[in-house]
Design an enzyme around this catalytic site. Structure first.
Site, mmCIF file in Angstrom:
data_model
loop_
_atom_site.group_PDB
_atom_site.id
_atom_site.type_symbol
_atom_site.label_atom_id
_atom_site.label_comp_id
_atom_site.label_asym_id
_atom_site.label_seq_id
_atom_site.Cartn_x
_atom_site.Cartn_y
_atom_site.Cartn_z
ATOM 1 N N HIS A 53 1.539 4.463 4.504
ATOM 2 C CA HIS A 53 0.739 5.067 3.445
ATOM 3 C C HIS A 53 1.108 6.542 3.264
ATOM 4 O O HIS A 53 1.302 7.011 2.133
ATOM 5 C CB HIS A 53 -0.743 4.973 3.783
ATOM 6 C CG HIS A 53 -1.259 3.577 3.847
ATOM 7 N ND1 HIS A 53 -2.543 3.268 4.243
ATOM 8 C CD2 HIS A 53 -0.665 2.392 3.568
ATOM 9 C CE1 HIS A 53 -2.715 1.968 4.204
ATOM 10 N NE2 HIS A 53 -1.590 1.413 3.802
ATOM 11 N N SER A 90 0.814 -1.220 0.000
ATOM 12 C CA SER A 90 0.000 0.000 0.000
ATOM 13 C C SER A 90 0.844 1.266 0.000
ATOM 14 O O SER A 90 0.510 2.243 -0.690
ATOM 15 C CB SER A 90 -0.932 0.010 1.208
ATOM 16 O OG SER A 90 -1.744 -1.132 1.230
#
Length: 294
Positions: free
Chosen positions: A267, A210
């Site tokens: 992230h 991610s």
């Protein structure tokens, strides 16, 4: 399929290169002549702004092609085989990540996780006891800075990340090359992993692509700001969705409903590092073009 009248331009212009560029960008279209003008028809309304920006760049002589060659439409390069030919690095990364997920049984096999996690650990009464990072580095295990990106702890987690890797990574590989994509993955992966480690140093067990995905999104986003015709622009809806999802993750609601712990630091660091790289590279490329034109 009904097509949308997108724009008109002078009939005397040779739009061959522009049309080829649109096909390489995956934009289905046709060009007709009406009343002394050329009309561009598109199959997708969402591509209208992109096509107009590309035409403006084409008219200024700034339409970017790869390797100095004119883009062409390869009608035989569709399907899985075509994707493998066009995007070998992207497909290889997806295959490697999926392979690790299967072999590690989505993180249930401690032997695999032990070798790929950021910090090494030993199981004590069924619980991980994390060893100092310096001990792993002294043993030459420098791969740990990157390998957590290949760990995934659920099928949904894997599928979500690989779909975005295919979309974003495939586009970057198509226009900037496989080695460039690989360099981005390594730099963004290490940055996001190291940041997540610093924010979870007491229990540094995390994984997933991610952070890299957000980094690739950030790179495309900012790079396209400097070079809108470079083929990496993403729809505003995509950017809005991904940034919105990041903000939702920060609320903690996803953990409550059973999605598990979210690596918010990875992230965020991925997105920021991708934006920085996109800004540096995009700005330098634009300056280079301006010098060449002056």
């Amino acid at each position: 399929m009904p097509m949308i009248r997108a724009l008109c331009t002078d009939a005397g212009k040779d739009l061959t290169e522009y049309s080829r560029w649109l096909w390489r960008a995956g934009i289905a279209h046709r060009i007709s002549e009406e009343a002394g003008q050329q009309v561009l028809w598109l199959a997708d309304e969402s591509a209208v702004d992109f096509a107009k920006t590309a035409l403006e760049a084409f008219e200024r002589g700034e339409l970017e092609t790869e390797g100095g060659q004119q883009p062409t439409l390869d009608i035989d390069s569709s399907g899985v085989f075509g994707m493998l030919i066009k995007h070998p690095v992207t497909i290889a990364l997806i295959a490697l990540t999926a392979g690790v997920a299967i072999l590690s049984r989505f993180g249930a096999d401690p032997a695999w996780v032990h070798w790929l996690s950021f910090s090494d650990f030993e199981l004590v009464a069924g619980y991980p006891y994390f060893l100092p990072l310096s001990q792993s580095l002294d043993a030459g295990q420098w791969w740990r800075f990157l390998t957590p990106v290949f760990l995934h702890f659920s099928g949904l987690h894997l599928v979500f990340n690989m779909l975005w890797l295919l979309i974003l990574g495939g586009r970057i590989e198509q226009y900037r090359g496989g080695l460039f994509l690989l360099l981005l993955v390594v730099v963004i992966g290490i940055t996001s992993n190291l940041t997540q480690y610093l924010f979870s140093i007491d229990h540094p067990l995390f994984g997933g692509f991610s952070g890299v995905v957000y980094g690739l999104l950030g790179f495309c986003w900012i790079y396209s700001y400097y070079l809108p015709s470079a083929g990496l622009a993403q729809p505003r809806a995509v950017i809005g969705f991904m940034v919105g999802w990041l903000l939702v993750c920060f609320t903690g609601i996803l953990e409550v409903v059973g999605f598990g712990a979210i690596a918010n630091a990875a992230h965020t660091a991925g997105l920021v590092s991708g934006c920085v790289l996109g800004g540096i590279y995009g700005y330098s490329r634009r300056q280079q073009r301006m010098r060449e034109e002056s």
